[in-house]
Structure formats: structure tokens, C-alpha cells
Motif scaffolding. Structure first.
Motif, PDB file in Angstrom:
ATOM      1  N   GLY A  86     -41.017 -42.645 113.045  1.00  0.00           N
ATOM      2  CA  GLY A  86     -40.700 -43.878 113.759  1.00  0.00           C
ATOM      3  C   GLY A  86     -39.251 -44.320 113.768  1.00  0.00           C
ATOM      4  N   LEU A  87     -38.354 -43.580 113.122  1.00  0.00           N
ATOM      5  CA  LEU A  87     -36.937 -43.935 113.219  1.00  0.00           C
ATOM      6  C   LEU A  87     -36.382 -43.452 114.565  1.00  0.00           C
ATOM      7  N   ASP A  88     -35.216 -43.972 114.930  1.00  0.00           N
ATOM      8  CA  ASP A  88     -34.636 -43.591 116.214  1.00  0.00           C
ATOM      9  C   ASP A  88     -33.129 -43.756 116.184  1.00  0.00           C
ATOM     10  N   LYS A  89     -32.655 -44.948 116.524  1.00  0.00           N
ATOM     11  CA  LYS A  89     -31.221 -45.199 116.650  1.00  0.00           C
ATOM     12  C   LYS A  89     -30.491 -45.112 115.309  1.00  0.00           C
ATOM     13  N   GLN A  90     -31.236 -45.161 114.219  1.00  0.00           N
ATOM     14  CA  GLN A  90     -30.595 -45.067 112.897  1.00  0.00           C
ATOM     15  C   GLN A  90     -29.945 -43.706 112.686  1.00  0.00           C
ATOM     16  N   LEU A  91     -30.439 -42.682 113.379  1.00  0.00           N
ATOM     17  CA  LEU A  91     -29.948 -41.317 113.197  1.00  0.00           C
ATOM     18  C   LEU A  91     -28.749 -41.086 114.109  1.00  0.00           C
ATOM     19  N   VAL A  92     -27.581 -40.903 113.498  1.00  0.00           N
ATOM     20  CA  VAL A  92     -26.353 -40.780 114.278  1.00  0.00           C
ATOM     21  C   VAL A  92     -25.734 -39.386 114.210  1.00  0.00           C
ATOM     22  N   ALA A 150     -15.913 -39.767 110.604  1.00  0.00           N
ATOM     23  CA  ALA A 150     -15.780 -40.599 111.796  1.00  0.00           C
ATOM     24  C   ALA A 150     -17.076 -41.314 112.164  1.00  0.00           C
ATOM     25  N   LEU A 151     -18.201 -40.801 111.712  1.00  0.00           N
ATOM     26  CA  LEU A 151     -19.490 -41.441 111.996  1.00  0.00           C
ATOM     27  C   LEU A 151     -19.717 -42.703 111.164  1.00  0.00           C
ATOM     28  N   ARG A 152     -18.893 -42.930 110.153  1.00  0.00           N
ATOM     29  CA  ARG A 152     -19.068 -44.051 109.224  1.00  0.00           C
ATOM     30  C   ARG A 152     -20.479 -44.021 108.618  1.00  0.00           C
ATOM     31  N   PRO A 153     -20.854 -42.909 108.004  1.00  0.00           N
ATOM     32  CA  PRO A 153     -22.233 -42.756 107.516  1.00  0.00           C
ATOM     33  C   PRO A 153     -22.566 -43.760 106.417  1.00  0.00           C
ATOM     34  N   GLU A 154     -23.801 -44.229 106.442  1.00  0.00           N
ATOM     35  CA  GLU A 154     -24.310 -45.108 105.394  1.00  0.00           C
ATOM     36  C   GLU A 154     -25.326 -44.411 104.504  1.00  0.00           C
ATOM     37  N   LEU A 155     -25.815 -43.234 104.961  1.00  0.00           N
ATOM     38  CA  LEU A 155     -26.776 -42.470 104.160  1.00  0.00           C
ATOM     39  C   LEU A 155     -26.817 -41.036 104.664  1.00  0.00           C
ATOM     40  N   LEU A 156     -26.864 -40.081 103.737  1.00  0.00           N
ATOM     41  CA  LEU A 156     -27.045 -38.668 104.051  1.00  0.00           C
ATOM     42  C   LEU A 156     -28.369 -38.224 103.448  1.00  0.00           C
TER      43      LEU A 156
END
Length: 343
Positions: free
Chosen positions: A81-87, A129-135
Motif C-alpha cells: 500500500g505504499l506509493d509516493k513514499q518511494l523515491v 540528492a534524493l534527501r533520503p529519510e530511510l533506506l
């Protein structure tokens, strides 16, 4: 689960090239100026935490909204159910013709940044550059982050918290449950119809495997992967999907001269007939030899299961979601039902 070639990759992590050097200070300074880095509205209030399978508790002031993941992980999180969270993603994502790799599942590969498309590729510059908040990625061996190059992880990991989920030495249902829990913590609704329908399909498929084994007992199954020089027989005591198949009653060949890590036994092509098998599960990834390639291997052609056309494709690195794994069980059930004793 991991397979022969996957295990070889794990053992060779120190020899593979890193994703490249980076100049991070300028990138990170520029990142802070972009309004899109702000958390999305409605992402939940208050702090967020998740304890991964390393035993590491990841804490954040708010729920992460910019997630970068191994491609198969991203696909599983989308199934939940995730979507836009994945960058961003890393790992095999696009084929040479530009189409999505099968492990991408329902991931829109055009909507995410691809940090690397093969083993050993991970662009540090793009990641920053993605400014990740979680890997997020798999963990086949303790503290080994799947497709995160050892050579550059000391620069990658400080940029964002990381979550690792165990995908070996436990039955397949365990990583599925863990990725479901992670997705829920990130805002997914596990009671959504697409998720519950997938769980129903998965349970029905598991039961179909049990019934196929009962209806056609004694079928020996061998999971394997081929390279130009060696033939690998995978170990169901380590590979998570094979372990689950065995729990469902499938009789799976257990190799007895295991390589480091216990993932597989490596055989010369002259010895491919060492383990009698009625049904062969063949690694279907582009990194492994496929049936058309194996026609040049006389010993492969002589295997009873091959002669009987009892070879079926095997997703050696499965998508750990109910939606991703149900088809694997359905295909296995059909293959067992239709197989004949030939070994």
C-alpha cells in the motif's frame, strides 16, 4: 531466500566495484533549499520508530516520507500500500530494452530515481540528492545489506537511517510479515482490499501446494541455477522460499557439500546428475543461464526431469509480499500436480 548466484555475490562483496566517489557537502547543502524535502501532509504526527532484524531501533521525529529501497523491497512495499513514499531504488530495475524488470512488480520504474541497475552499482551522488529519510533492503547474512556495496556503505549509511529485514534461514512468511509491518508503520493500510485479497490468494495457493503434494506424492524437486562453468543446487535449509515449500510438504533435494554460507553446492557440469530429481526449479533471472542457453550443456540435456520437460521457472529472489509470492506457490502447485516420477 537466496540462491547460488546470489550467494556468490555475497561472498564476493569485497571484490565488486563501488558505486563511485562523491562530493557530498555541496549536494547536501543544496538539498536543504528544496521545498519538496518537507514531509508530506497527513503523514502522521509524532515520532516514528521501527526495530529491524539487526535488532537496530530506528527513530525519527516523524514518519519517513522519502524512502529508498532495493527494487524488490520497493515492489513489496507497494503491494502493501505504499506509493509516493518511494523515491529511489537500487538493484535490477530495467531491462536492456527499457521495460521493467520482473522483480519491480507494480513499481512505476519511471517515477523513481534508479541509483543502480546491477550488482555493485549505487550512485552516492543521486542518493544524496534524493534527501533520503530511510533506506530499506534485504539481509541474507548478519549486517550484510543487500545490494549496498561494502566499498561505499560507510558513505551511504550516514545519510539516512537504514532498515534490514532477514531473508534467509527463516521461512518465506517471516520476511513477508516483517515487510508488512514496516509498510504499516510507514502509513500503509493493511486492511485495504488489495492487501487482504492478496493474503487470501496467498493462503489458497499455499493450500494448493499442500494438496498437490498429497495428490502426487514422492515428487523430488531440485532448485538450481546455472552459470557457464558451474551448476548450483540450492539449500532449502537456508533459502527462505524453499524452506517454506518444504514446510508445505514439498520434497526438496538437500545438497550435502555446501559452499561458504551454506546456500548451495557448486557442481561441475559433468556432475549435474548427482541429485536425482523429478522436477527442476530453474533460476529465471537474467544473471543465470536459461533453458535456451542450457541446450549447449549435454549433461543438462540428459537429466531425467529435462528429458521429461519438467522444468519450471524459479524466482530465486522472490518479492516478499502476499501479492508477489502467491503466483510462485500457484506455479509450484501446478508443476507438482503435473509432474511424473522420472528419477
Amino acid at each position: 531466500m537466496t540462491d547460488a548466484l546470489s550467494a556468490r555475490r555475497l561472498s564476493r562483496r569485497g571484490l565488486l566495484a563501488a558505486g563511485g566517489a562523491a562530493t557530498l557537502a555541496t549536494l547536501l547543502a543544496a538539498c536543504g533549499k528544496d521545498d519538496t524535502a518537507k514531509p508530506a501532509a497527513g503523514n502522521g504526527s509524532g515520532p516514528w520508530s521501527f526495530t529491524d532484524d539487526r535488532g537496530t531501533k530506528v527513530d525519527a521525529a516523524a514518519r519517513p516520507t522519502r524512502v529508498v529501497a532495493f527494487t524488490g523491497v520497493a515492489a513489496a512495499l507497494i503491494d502493501f500500500g505504499l506509493d509516493k513514499q518511494l523515491v529511489g531504488v537500487f538493484g535490477e530495475t530495467k531491462r536492456a530494452d527499457g521495460s521493467a524488470d520482473p522483480q519491480a512488480g507494480d513499481l512505476n520504474v519511471e517515477s523513481v530515481e534508479i541509483l543502480g541497475n546491477v550488482w555493485g552499482e549505487f550512485s552516492l551522488e543521486k542518493y544524496a540528492a534524493l534527501r533520503p529519510e530511510l533506506l530499506v533492503t534485504h539481509m541474507y547474512d548478519p549486517d550484510a545489506l543487500w545490494y549496498v556495496p561494502d566499498e561505499s556503505k560507510s558513505k551511504i549509511l550516514p545519510l539516512a537511517p537504514s532498515v534490514a529485514i532477514t531473508t534467509a534461514r527463516v521461512p518465506m512468511t517471516k520476511p513477508i510479515e516483517r515487510y508488512a509491518a514496516l509498510a504499516e508503520s510507514l502509513g500503509a493500510d493493511l486492511s485495504a482490499k488489495k492487501v487482504t485479497d492478496a493474503k487470501t490468494r496467498f493462503d489458497a495457493a499455499a493450500e494448493a501446494v499442500r494438496q498437490a503434494v498429497k495428490a502426487n506424492p514422492g515428487i523430488k524437486v531440485m532448485a538450481c541455477s546455472g552459470s557457464p562453468d558451474l551448476f548450483y543446487v540450492s539449500n532449502p535449509k537456508v533459502s527462505t522460499d524453499l524452506m517454506y515449500f518444504a514446510e508445505l510438504g514439498v520434497e526438496i533435494v538437500v545438497p550435502n557439500k555446501l559452499e561458504s554460507g551454506d546456500y548451495f553446492e557448486a557442481l561441475s557440469w559433468e556432475n549435474t546428475g548427482k541429485f536425482p530429481a523429478d522436477l527442476i526449479l530453474l533460476d529465471n533471472r537474467s544473471t543465470a543461464l536459461q533453458p535456451k542457453d542450457l541446450t549447449a550443456k549435454p549433461t543438462w540435456q540428459q537429466l531425467p526431469a529435462v528429458k521429461a520437460n519438467q522444468v519450471t521457472a524459479w524466482d530465486a529472489v522472490p518479492r516478499f509480499s502476499y501479492a508477489g509470492s502467491a503466483p510462485l506457490l500457484e506455479n509450484l502447485a501446478t508443476a507438482i500436480r503435473n509432474a511424473k516420477k522420472v528419477s
